[in-house]
Design an enzyme around this catalytic site. Structure first.
Site, PDB file in Angstrom:
ATOM      1  CB  CYS A  43     -17.204  -8.020  48.876  1.00 44.24           C
ATOM      2  SG  CYS A  43     -18.321  -8.379  47.499  1.00 44.24           S
ATOM      3  CB  CYS A  48     -17.268  -7.538  44.581  1.00 45.03           C
ATOM      4  SG  CYS A  48     -16.205  -8.518  45.630  1.00 45.03           S
ATOM      5  CE  LYS A  51     -15.352  -5.789  40.323  1.00 45.08           C
ATOM      6  NZ  LYS A  51     -14.208  -6.546  40.779  1.00 45.08           N
ATOM      7  CE1 TYR A 177      -9.989  -8.835  41.990  1.00 40.94           C
ATOM      8  CE2 TYR A 177      -8.076 -10.230  42.272  1.00 40.94           C
ATOM      9  CZ  TYR A 177      -9.114  -9.514  42.817  1.00 40.94           C
ATOM     10  OH  TYR A 177      -9.270  -9.453  44.172  1.00 40.94           O
ATOM     11  CD  GLU A 181     -12.159  -6.776  38.125  1.00 40.97           C
ATOM     12  OE1 GLU A 181     -12.761  -7.861  38.056  1.00 40.97           O
ATOM     13  OE2 GLU A 181     -11.914  -6.208  39.219  1.00 40.97           O
ATOM     14  CG  HIS A 435     -29.389 -20.875  17.242  1.00 41.08           C
ATOM     15  ND1 HIS A 435     -28.045 -20.694  17.019  1.00 41.08           N
ATOM     16  CD2 HIS A 435     -30.037 -20.337  16.178  1.00 41.08           C
ATOM     17  CE1 HIS A 435     -27.878 -20.077  15.865  1.00 41.08           C
ATOM     18  NE2 HIS A 435     -29.069 -19.856  15.326  1.00 41.08           N
ATOM     19  CD  GLU A 440     -25.993 -21.636  19.502  1.00 34.89           C
ATOM     20  OE1 GLU A 440     -26.547 -22.688  19.133  1.00 34.89           O
ATOM     21  OE2 GLU A 440     -26.268 -20.508  19.040  1.00 34.89           O
TER      22      GLU A 440
END
Length: 451
Positions: A43, A48, A51, A177, A181, A435, A440
């Site tokens: 990672c 991660c 990346k 993934y 990516e 909002h 939302e």
């Protein structure tokens, strides 16, 4: 060979191993951790973190293009691949030193070298032998490369972070993934990108609406897809790498990146000598307490047959240390683990896909919305975001939440708490939205989609 005695010896100083070592030491255990590469694991060093930095870099091109719609006039931006890689390296060096300091402060002995099991209670690291009451295997995984002629001409995600220059023509092989990516990264930085996948659509295992939305967004960014094919042969050409595909078509690229899966780094680890059994691809089978087939040997993270995500490895390592040395019995629950794909557009999800829910539940309701994110309306970008709730119609419980679009991972992290807590669709409906936000939409979905 001199023997050194420990309460716990950890093989692998990645996320799960470091967390387990630190927590165990905090409970008073004498702990050693061995690592053959750099402290931080996949990672931090080659996954991660670097990346995500490259993803950020690649998104500036889109931001520059959208700025004109908001009244900005920009000179032609210039990008430097070497400058990006140097900045990435500085951050990785910083994090690596932090991880080392964390171990030092916890009183954990860091031993550099590949740890190998020589018995159920012994680990050899070069010319040192560590005798341990408990042993934790946390060596993670490594990229897999197809066994085809010329495979040595390709790179994997490990090498992609250290390329000396940016390739102009890039072929990404795979549909998971990592593939999507890096396709987004290279395309955002200006490379011409094709993605070859032997199946029918990217992100197999994700909700079908998620897969379609990401595919559409990637295509809108100029990424080309070659489905139902895979490279059969790679050959060095005058101007690049010539790829012959399984359908006999050919194309030339400057870089071929294999993103065709990862396998546990269990080879030459001595598992047989210790009596540890493994499953498909060498994955170590464990129970809810991370115990292997040998009572005093444990495994966490990507080396196991469970969920391969960094936060999961951290949780597993922490829970194991608490269980073994903290007097706290902590099995790990792998249900409703949220995850994200930092594709472009990004994805985040928690719980069941619609397809999984229809297989497992008697009656399912689906609430779904697609819309143009507000940021894109003035910029003139036509890309759609997607939000989806999957509901158990018998209990009204929300069992799945899926988002594609800007800030999807940040949005779903909060909603993952709701899904894990078992909140109902009525609980979502009673919640007032903020909002104007995209999030939302998840509390204003009212009309179920017809089957």
């Amino acid at each position: 060979m001199a023997s050194e005695r420990y309460d716990l010896v950890v093989i692998g100083a990645g996320s799960g191993g470091v967390r387990a070592a630190r927590i165990a030491a905090g409970h008073g255990a004498r702990v050693a951790i061995c690592e053959e590469s750099r402290v931080g694991g996949t990672c931090v060093i080659r996954g991660c973190v670097p990346k995500k930095l490259l993803v950020y870099a690649s998104q500036f091109s889109e931001a520059f293009a959208d700025a004109a719609g908001y009244g900005w006039t920009l000179d032609s931006p210039q990008f430097s691949w070497p400058a990006l890689i140097a900045a990435k390296d500085r951050e990785i060096d910083r994090l690596n030193s932090i991880y080392i300091k964390l171990l030092e402060n916890a009183g954990v002995d860091l031993i550099m070298g590949r740890g190998r099991l020589v018995a159920a209670d012994r680990v050899a690291v070069d010319d040192r032998e560590l005798v341990a009451e408990k042993i934790l295997i946390a060596v993670g995984g490594r990229p897999q490369v197809p066994d085809i002629p010329g495979a040595e001409l390709a790179i994997t995600s490990d090498e992609a972070f250290d390329l000396e220059s940016q390739p102009d023509r890039v072929l990404i092989v795979g549909g998971g993934y990592i593939a999507v990516e890096f396709a987004g990264i290279f395309a955002g930085l200006g490379s011409r990108v094709e993605l070859a996948y032997r199946r029918e659509r990217i992100l197999r295992g994700f909700d079908e609406d998620v897969r379609k939305a990401v595919e559409s967004g990637m295509a809108g960014r100029g990424i080309a897809f070659r489905y139902h094919v895979a490279p059969a042969r790679l050959e060095q050409a005058d101007r690049g790498i010539e790829v012959t595909f399984s359908d006999d078509s050919r194309a030339e690229f400057d870089c071929v990146m294999m993103a065709t899966g990862r396998a546990p780094y269990t080879w030459d680890l001595g598992l047989e000598a210790a009596g540890v059994t493994t499953a498909e691809q060498g994955r170590i089978q464990v129970d809810h307490f991370s115990r292997t087939s040998v009572d005093n040997i444990y495994a966490v993270g990507d080396v196991t047959d469970r969920v391969n995500l960094t936060p999961v490895a951290l949780m597993e390592g922490h829970a194991l240390a608490d269980t073994l040395f903290g007097g706290i019995e902590r099995p790990v629950d792998h249900d409703n683990v949220p995850s994200a794909v930092f594709s472009q557009p990004p994805v985040a999800t928690v719980g069941l896909s619609e397809e999984q829910a229809r297989e497992e539940l008697a009656r399912v309701q689906v609430f779904w919305s697609t819309f143009t994110p507000m940021k894109y309306t003035v910029a003139g970008r036509s890309e759609k975001g997607m939000m989806k709730l999957v509901v158990d119609a018998e209990t009204d419980r929300v069992v799945g939440c899926h988002v594609v679009g800007p800030d999807a991972p940040e949005i779903v992290q909060g909603f993952a708490v709701a899904v894990r807590a078992g909140l109902t669709k009525k609980d979502f409906d009673r919640t007032i939205g903020i909002h104007p936000t995209a999030a939302e939409e998840l509390v204003t979905l009212r009309q179920a989609v017809e089957d």
